[in-house]
Motif scaffolding. Structure first.
Motif, PDB file in Angstrom:
ATOM      1  N   PRO A 384     -50.589 -21.450 -21.696  1.00 48.38           N
ATOM      2  CA  PRO A 384     -50.019 -21.604 -20.346  1.00 48.38           C
ATOM      3  C   PRO A 384     -48.624 -21.003 -20.204  1.00 48.38           C
ATOM      4  O   PRO A 384     -48.183 -20.736 -19.079  1.00 48.38           O
ATOM      5  N   LEU A 385     -47.924 -20.805 -21.313  1.00 44.38           N
ATOM      6  CA  LEU A 385     -46.573 -20.231 -21.223  1.00 44.38           C
ATOM      7  C   LEU A 385     -46.599 -18.748 -20.874  1.00 44.38           C
ATOM      8  O   LEU A 385     -45.605 -18.222 -20.368  1.00 44.38           O
ATOM      9  N   LEU A 386     -47.708 -18.081 -21.141  1.00 44.50           N
ATOM     10  CA  LEU A 386     -47.777 -16.647 -20.832  1.00 44.50           C
ATOM     11  C   LEU A 386     -47.699 -16.383 -19.334  1.00 44.50           C
ATOM     12  O   LEU A 386     -46.829 -15.611 -18.890  1.00 44.50           O
ATOM     13  N   PRO A 387     -48.537 -17.002 -18.494  1.00 45.07           N
ATOM     14  CA  PRO A 387     -48.356 -16.772 -17.056  1.00 45.07           C
ATOM     15  C   PRO A 387     -47.043 -17.321 -16.528  1.00 45.07           C
ATOM     16  O   PRO A 387     -46.460 -16.757 -15.588  1.00 45.07           O
ATOM     17  N   ALA A 388     -46.544 -18.421 -17.134  1.00 46.24           N
ATOM     18  CA  ALA A 388     -45.251 -18.954 -16.691  1.00 46.24           C
ATOM     19  C   ALA A 388     -44.131 -17.963 -16.967  1.00 46.24           C
ATOM     20  O   ALA A 388     -43.215 -17.791 -16.148  1.00 46.24           O
ATOM     21  N   ALA A 389     -44.194 -17.288 -18.109  1.00 43.47           N
ATOM     22  CA  ALA A 389     -43.181 -16.280 -18.424  1.00 43.47           C
ATOM     23  C   ALA A 389     -43.254 -15.099 -17.467  1.00 43.47           C
ATOM     24  O   ALA A 389     -42.236 -14.583 -17.001  1.00 43.47           O
ATOM     25  N   LEU A 390     -44.460 -14.685 -17.141  1.00 42.53           N
ATOM     26  CA  LEU A 390     -44.616 -13.559 -16.218  1.00 42.53           C
ATOM     27  C   LEU A 390     -44.138 -13.917 -14.816  1.00 42.53           C
ATOM     28  O   LEU A 390     -43.530 -13.087 -14.120  1.00 42.53           O
ATOM     29  N   LEU A 391     -44.383 -15.150 -14.391  1.00 42.73           N
ATOM     30  CA  LEU A 391     -43.958 -15.563 -13.060  1.00 42.73           C
ATOM     31  C   LEU A 391     -42.436 -15.672 -12.944  1.00 42.73           C
ATOM     32  O   LEU A 391     -41.866 -15.402 -11.881  1.00 42.73           O
ATOM     33  N   THR A 392     -41.770 -16.089 -14.010  1.00 40.65           N
ATOM     34  CA  THR A 392     -40.318 -16.234 -13.982  1.00 40.65           C
ATOM     35  C   THR A 392     -39.585 -14.975 -14.411  1.00 40.65           C
ATOM     36  O   THR A 392     -38.352 -14.953 -14.428  1.00 40.65           O
ATOM     37  N   GLY A 393     -40.314 -13.933 -14.774  1.00 37.05           N
ATOM     38  CA  GLY A 393     -39.684 -12.690 -15.190  1.00 37.05           C
ATOM     39  C   GLY A 393     -39.174 -12.696 -16.614  1.00 37.05           C
ATOM     40  O   GLY A 393     -38.441 -11.785 -17.022  1.00 37.05           O
ATOM     41  N   ALA A 394     -39.532 -13.697 -17.402  1.00 31.37           N
ATOM     42  CA  ALA A 394     -39.100 -13.763 -18.798  1.00 31.37           C
ATOM     43  C   ALA A 394     -39.961 -12.840 -19.649  1.00 31.37           C
ATOM     44  O   ALA A 394     -41.096 -12.517 -19.300  1.00 31.37           O
ATOM     45  N   GLU A 395     -39.418 -12.437 -20.766  1.00 29.58           N
ATOM     46  CA  GLU A 395     -40.131 -11.545 -21.677  1.00 29.58           C
ATOM     47  C   GLU A 395     -41.031 -12.383 -22.590  1.00 29.58           C
ATOM     48  O   GLU A 395     -40.535 -13.169 -23.410  1.00 29.58           O
ATOM     49  N   PRO A 396     -42.362 -12.261 -22.471  1.00 25.60           N
ATOM     50  CA  PRO A 396     -43.249 -13.074 -23.321  1.00 25.60           C
ATOM     51  C   PRO A 396     -43.053 -12.810 -24.808  1.00 25.60           C
ATOM     52  O   PRO A 396     -43.278 -13.713 -25.619  1.00 25.60           O
ATOM     53  N   ALA A 397     -42.611 -11.583 -25.180  1.00 27.03           N
ATOM     54  CA  ALA A 397     -42.461 -11.264 -26.598  1.00 27.03           C
ATOM     55  C   ALA A 397     -41.402 -12.129 -27.262  1.00 27.03           C
ATOM     56  O   ALA A 397     -41.445 -12.333 -28.483  1.00 27.03           O
ATOM     57  N   ALA A 398     -40.457 -12.639 -26.502  1.00 23.04           N
ATOM     58  CA  ALA A 398     -39.437 -13.521 -27.072  1.00 23.04           C
ATOM     59  C   ALA A 398     -39.741 -14.989 -26.806  1.00 23.04           C
ATOM     60  O   ALA A 398     -39.485 -15.854 -27.653  1.00 23.04           O
ATOM     61  N   LEU A 399     -40.277 -15.289 -25.622  1.00 24.69           N
ATOM     62  CA  LEU A 399     -40.509 -16.686 -25.253  1.00 24.69           C
ATOM     63  C   LEU A 399     -41.608 -17.330 -26.092  1.00 24.69           C
ATOM     64  O   LEU A 399     -41.448 -18.459 -26.574  1.00 24.69           O
ATOM     65  N   LEU A 400     -42.718 -16.622 -26.294  1.00 27.76           N
ATOM     66  CA  LEU A 400     -43.838 -17.223 -27.023  1.00 27.76           C
ATOM     67  C   LEU A 400     -43.521 -17.490 -28.495  1.00 27.76           C
ATOM     68  O   LEU A 400     -43.843 -18.570 -29.012  1.00 27.76           O
ATOM     69  N   PRO A 401     -42.894 -16.537 -29.239  1.00 32.38           N
ATOM     70  CA  PRO A 401     -42.529 -16.884 -30.626  1.00 32.38           C
ATOM     71  C   PRO A 401     -41.537 -18.030 -30.707  1.00 32.38           C
ATOM     72  O   PRO A 401     -41.611 -18.855 -31.633  1.00 32.38           O
ATOM     73  N   LEU A 402     -40.602 -18.103 -29.743  1.00 36.05           N
ATOM     74  CA  LEU A 402     -39.652 -19.216 -29.734  1.00 36.05           C
ATOM     75  C   LEU A 402     -40.388 -20.537 -29.516  1.00 36.05           C
ATOM     76  O   LEU A 402     -40.120 -21.541 -30.208  1.00 36.05           O
ATOM     77  N   ALA A 403     -41.313 -20.563 -28.564  1.00 38.30           N
ATOM     78  CA  ALA A 403     -42.079 -21.786 -28.321  1.00 38.30           C
ATOM     79  C   ALA A 403     -42.923 -22.169 -29.534  1.00 38.30           C
ATOM     80  O   ALA A 403     -43.033 -23.354 -29.881  1.00 38.30           O
TER      81      ALA A 403
END
Length: 473
Positions: A384-403
């Motif tokens: 679920p964090l992948l679409p949330a990152a795309l909606l907020t303009g965050a970079e999934p390549a950094a957000l997902l490994p951090l999560a």
């Protein structure tokens, strides 16, 4: 008695001995006298039974089949027969067996072995879904205070002080929460005393650290933030989430009205202050009730160093989240809200691991199932964090490994494996902070690579340590 003696088995009546007495008088005929019937001069004697009555034993076996089938030894059947109240004389006369154990062995041989599966046990780690989701929301709601008071403070000059105080509060809160949970095993009053002594100290340390590192700075704003974080931490440890939500009602109402109404300076400052005062009052009342519980005498205090790795992990996690927030501020909101589902998945991991333990018979099979459970829970958290990152303009390549790093570290901590998660997280935070300063990589790339490596190390550590049956037994 004189004359000849006749032995007549009597056909099917093998247990009857007939003695015909000699008499010179002719036999008297009775009505219904038929050929082969015994007259008045015949004495019938019933002999003792020789051998078991197979029909009666078979009938008893059919009657007790559901309870004899799971037996692994005839002695279990003997205990069952004793529980049924069969006496030694009944066993001899009714079933023709000399002893209880003889009849038990016969029943054990007649009934096929059946080993029915036990009824499914309830999940001991069933999560409280509403509570977990509420905690995720409560982690994010304090951010509304900054939205309300944004025109009242200098973001460029005050952010550093708030960050320093927040990091100290986060680290102290993690360590204090762990120590309070350890004391909760002794008694609720002991946990309350720990929180009463530790929460004010944490608020003072956070405010002092911010003031020293920023040359004074907005001490009032920092103190308010530190006091709220300390009080909210107490309520969350004592599972008073709904009371905390009620205390934050003024803050929620003011932030919700911002798109349609400019509250003015007094209201912007007053609503967060009212929420802070309500939180402090609720915390005081909850602690008062907790401290009124019966004390436990003679309980040993846990060593303070046991909570140290939890505090270090809190510091590392806060640093990595802030590094992500500098690049994508909305990513912090996504991560904060996701802590509720993350906690829910930690419970599900433990429940699924217990189910895997019951369904497997070898360590290798459990290891495979444990790897599947880990992959399932981690995927359910990250997906679920992948679409949330795309909606907020965050970079999934950094957000997902951090999560992934945060969740696997929390998983290890849930099983008491604190030092590996603390060391790996601190290393990742140091690399993500130092690489851009040394010009080795950009901030986003450094965070993505550091957290990716950390998540792989923590996942391998979780599989190595939690892929064995012992931690789940």
């Amino acid at each position: 008695m004189s004359g000849p003696m006749s032995l007549e088995p009597g056909g099917a009546e093998q247990d009857t001995l007939a003695l015909r007495l000699a008499d010179t008088r002719p036999p008297r005929r009775r009505p219904g006298w038929a050929r082969g019937a015994l007259d008045d001069a015949t004495l019938a004697i019933r002999l003792p039974r020789h051998g078991p009555d197979e029909a009666a034993v078979s009938e008893l076996a059919a009657e007790l089949a559901d309870r004899v089938g799971p037996a692994v030894h005839p002695y279990e059947v003997a205990a069952l027969l004793e529980a049924e109240g069969l006496s030694a004389s009944q066993i001899k006369e009714r079933y023709g067996h000399p002893t209880l154990f003889s009849l038990a062995a016969a029943l054990y041989d007649r009934v096929p072995r059946t080993f029915p599966q036990p009824a499914p046990a309830p999940d001991p780690w069933r999560p409280d879904t509403v509570r977990c989701l509420l905690r995720g929301v409560l982690f994010a709601l304090p951010g509304l205070a900054y939205l309300l008071t944004a025109p009242l403070w200098n973001a460029a000059g005050h952010t550093r002080a708030l960050i320093v105080a927040g990091l100290v509060s986060w680290a102290w809160g993690q360590a204090l929460g762990h120590r309070a949970h350890l004391r909760m095993a002794t008694g609720r009053r002991e946990a309350g005393r720990t929180l009463l002594a530790g929460a004010p100290v944490g608020a003072v340390l956070a405010t002092t650290a911010a003031a020293l590192t920023t040359g004074g700075g907005p001490v009032t704003l920092v103190a308010a933030q530190s006091a709220y974080l300390a009080a909210a931490g107490v309520l969350l440890v004592l599972a008073r989430e709904r009371l905390l939500l009620a205390a934050l009602t003024p803050l929620i109402a003011g932030a919700a009205a911002l798109p349609w109404w400019d509250p003015g300076t007094l209201t912007r400052a007053g609503l967060p202050l009212l929420a802070l005062l309500a939180t402090l009052v609720v915390t005081a009342l909850v602690l008062r009730t907790t401290l009124a519980a019966e004390p436990v005498t003679g309980a040993a205090r846990p060593r303070p160093l046991r909570s140290l790795p939890y505090g270090l992990f809190g510091l590392a996690a806060g640093a990595m989240v802030l590094l992500e927030g500098r690049q994508e501020p909305y990513a912090v909101i996504v991560l904060t809200v996701s802590m509720g589902p993350a906690e829910w998945l930690l419970y599900r991991y433990r429940g699924l691991s217990v189910a895997a333990l019951r369904a497997t018979a070898t360590p290798a099979a459990f290891l495979l199932r444990s790897a599947a459970v880990l992959a399932l829970c981690l995927t359910a958290y990250l997906l679920p964090l992948l679409p949330a990152a795309l909606l907020t303009g965050a970079e999934p390549a950094a957000l997902l490994p951090l999560a992934a790093t945060l969740w696997t570290a929390l998983l290890l901590q849930a099983f008491g494996v604190a030092w590996p998660s603390a060391v790996v997280s601190l290393t990742a935070a140091a690399c993500a902070t130092g690489a851009p300063l040394l010009g080795l990589a950009g901030a986003t790339t450094a965070l993505a690579v550091s957290c990716g490596a950390a998540s792989l190390c923590l996942a391998g550590c979780a599989l190595w340590l939690l892929g064995r049956p012992a931690p789940h037994a």
